[in-house]
Write a protein that holds these residues in place. Sequence first.
Motif, PDB file in Angstrom:
ATOM      1  N   ALA A 109       0.833  -1.209   0.000  1.00 54.93           N
ATOM      2  CA  ALA A 109       0.000   0.000   0.000  1.00 54.93           C
ATOM      3  C   ALA A 109       0.864   1.255   0.000  1.00 54.93           C
ATOM      4  O   ALA A 109       0.607   2.229  -0.735  1.00 54.93           O
ATOM      5  CB  ALA A 109      -0.926  -0.011   1.214  1.00 54.93           C
ATOM      6  N   SER A 110       1.904   1.230   0.831  1.00 54.25           N
ATOM      7  CA  SER A 110       2.798   2.380   0.879  1.00 54.25           C
ATOM      8  C   SER A 110       3.496   2.572  -0.459  1.00 54.25           C
ATOM      9  O   SER A 110       3.668   3.705  -0.933  1.00 54.25           O
ATOM     10  CB  SER A 110       3.811   2.190   2.000  1.00 54.25           C
ATOM     11  N   ALA A 111       3.884   1.479  -1.074  1.00 56.40           N
ATOM     12  CA  ALA A 111       4.558   1.586  -2.364  1.00 56.40           C
ATOM     13  C   ALA A 111       3.629   2.142  -3.426  1.00 56.40           C
ATOM     14  O   ALA A 111       4.057   2.951  -4.286  1.00 56.40           O
ATOM     15  CB  ALA A 111       5.071   0.206  -2.784  1.00 56.40           C
ATOM     16  N   SER A 112       2.379   1.768  -3.374  1.00 59.75           N
ATOM     17  CA  SER A 112       1.424   2.295  -4.356  1.00 59.75           C
ATOM     18  C   SER A 112       1.246   3.805  -4.188  1.00 59.75           C
ATOM     19  O   SER A 112       1.201   4.565  -5.176  1.00 59.75           O
ATOM     20  CB  SER A 112       0.067   1.586  -4.205  1.00 59.75           C
ATOM     21  N   ALA A 113       1.177   4.256  -2.925  1.00 64.42           N
ATOM     22  CA  ALA A 113       0.978   5.692  -2.682  1.00 64.42           C
ATOM     23  C   ALA A 113       2.183   6.503  -3.127  1.00 64.42           C
ATOM     24  O   ALA A 113       2.060   7.554  -3.781  1.00 64.42           O
ATOM     25  CB  ALA A 113       0.704   5.929  -1.194  1.00 64.42           C
ATOM     26  N   THR A 114       3.369   6.047  -2.778  1.00 60.82           N
ATOM     27  CA  THR A 114       4.554   6.794  -3.150  1.00 60.82           C
ATOM     28  C   THR A 114       4.774   6.777  -4.664  1.00 60.82           C
ATOM     29  O   THR A 114       5.256   7.765  -5.240  1.00 60.82           O
ATOM     30  CB  THR A 114       5.791   6.228  -2.444  1.00 60.82           C
ATOM     31  N   ALA A 115       4.419   5.689  -5.293  1.00 64.60           N
ATOM     32  CA  ALA A 115       4.560   5.624  -6.743  1.00 64.60           C
ATOM     33  C   ALA A 115       3.600   6.592  -7.418  1.00 64.60           C
ATOM     34  O   ALA A 115       3.954   7.277  -8.402  1.00 64.60           O
ATOM     35  CB  ALA A 115       4.320   4.195  -7.225  1.00 64.60           C
ATOM     36  N   ALA A 116       2.382   6.703  -6.910  1.00 71.47           N
ATOM     37  CA  ALA A 116       1.411   7.627  -7.484  1.00 71.47           C
ATOM     38  C   ALA A 116       1.849   9.082  -7.291  1.00 71.47           C
ATOM     39  O   ALA A 116       1.706   9.924  -8.187  1.00 71.47           O
ATOM     40  CB  ALA A 116       0.039   7.397  -6.849  1.00 71.47           C
ATOM     41  N   LYS A 117       2.393   9.405  -6.107  1.00 72.08           N
ATOM     42  CA  LYS A 117       2.859  10.768  -5.846  1.00 72.08           C
ATOM     43  C   LYS A 117       4.001  11.129  -6.780  1.00 72.08           C
ATOM     44  O   LYS A 117       4.055  12.254  -7.331  1.00 72.08           O
ATOM     45  CB  LYS A 117       3.286  10.885  -4.393  1.00 72.08           C
ATOM     46  N   ALA A 118       4.944  10.189  -6.983  1.00 73.36           N
ATOM     47  CA  ALA A 118       6.056  10.470  -7.877  1.00 73.36           C
ATOM     48  C   ALA A 118       5.567  10.660  -9.306  1.00 73.36           C
ATOM     49  O   ALA A 118       6.089  11.508 -10.054  1.00 73.36           O
ATOM     50  CB  ALA A 118       7.074   9.332  -7.824  1.00 73.36           C
ATOM     51  N   ALA A 119       4.523   9.921  -9.685  1.00 72.56           N
ATOM     52  CA  ALA A 119       3.983  10.055 -11.037  1.00 72.56           C
ATOM     53  C   ALA A 119       3.332  11.427 -11.228  1.00 72.56           C
ATOM     54  O   ALA A 119       3.433  12.029 -12.320  1.00 72.56           O
ATOM     55  CB  ALA A 119       2.985   8.930 -11.312  1.00 72.56           C
TER      56      ALA A 119
END
Length: 397
Positions: free
Chosen positions: A124-134
């Motif tokens: 879940a954390s990885a999904s959030a950080t990946a979306a923010k970076a995108a």
Amino acid sequence: MAFESLQRPSPRGAITAFLSIAALLTLAGCGASKDAKGGPDRGTPQVGYRVMQPTTAPIVAELPGRLSASRSAEVRPQITGIIQARLFTEGALVRAGQPLYRIDSRLYRASVAQAQANLASAQASASATAAKAARYKPLAEAGAVASQDYTDAEAFARQARAGVAQTQAALNTAQINLRFTTVPAPITGRIGRSLLTEGALATSGQGDPLAVISVLDPIYVDLQQSAADLLKLRAQLAQNGQTPASAVVWLLLDDGTRYPIAGTLAFAEATANPSSGTVTLRARFANPQGMLLPGMFVRARLEQGSQSGVFLVPQSALSRDPRGNAQVLLVGKDGKAEARPVTALRTEGSDWVVSAGLKAGDKVITQGLGKARAGRPVKAVPEGAPQKPASGKPKSG
């Protein structure tokens, strides 16, 4: 006068007495003549002979040995826990992968559940950080946000992905430990007694195994041969008429019986034991009935070579003089027994292996040896023919 007539014998009485004495002397002379010749003539003794023909005899070494399993594996726990159940019969044949013990798995199930939860959180954390970076990427390109903010967002996304990999590895470890709560058989073989029972604590670093599995078919026998004897054998094989043989091995059990299945030599050690001066030879035997057990002491007859041009003489036909020299009795060309010195250094079954002193066609006396004497005539018949007692008519005196 009357007294003298009674004491003086008459002429007829003297003649009768003289004839009686002569007859007695004649009979005594006949008896003495027979005694001087050894009694009544008993005839020429009959003996049996075997015609010698050259043959090839194996060079056999009898060595002590000890049986060992061809494969052996200790059943050991990979985790720590209380043994809940033993799942096999002691002494039975088990298959590789077959469950043998079950260890209390509650703690390890909990570890798996915790690792699964950690993995879900990391994902879940990885999904959030990946979306923010995108989202930051086009804004940074347009100059709407600082480039450092985008760099930080991208770094957090990569850290989150690494966290997912770490928690995934922790989950894999927890799942492996959970599988270790069931202890399987590492190999197929016959399992011995269980060294721990239900309720005992099994630890991953314990000194004793839970049980031992042995492969008994085939089975090995480790033989010890003197290095000096091995060198002597190799020297013999280098001589003319001697060749290496396929290494066939026969086992002699403790009760003196021979194991019915022949084995083969697997290998010989390349070095000698410095303390005992012996070389270890290993032979392989089929053991379909499980008659041979690891740890048994046996004696092995190892055919290490063969020698050609030798003669096999029955052990009963060979004698030795006071100096220990071997000799046999032959049927000579003149019909008389002849003593012949021979060289016999080893036996093969019930025969002596004679390497010198005989030639093809010699007739070695094997029967009636008690009646034959060197230099005296014998009546020779082939070995195995009925032995007739010698007979003769007594000569008149």
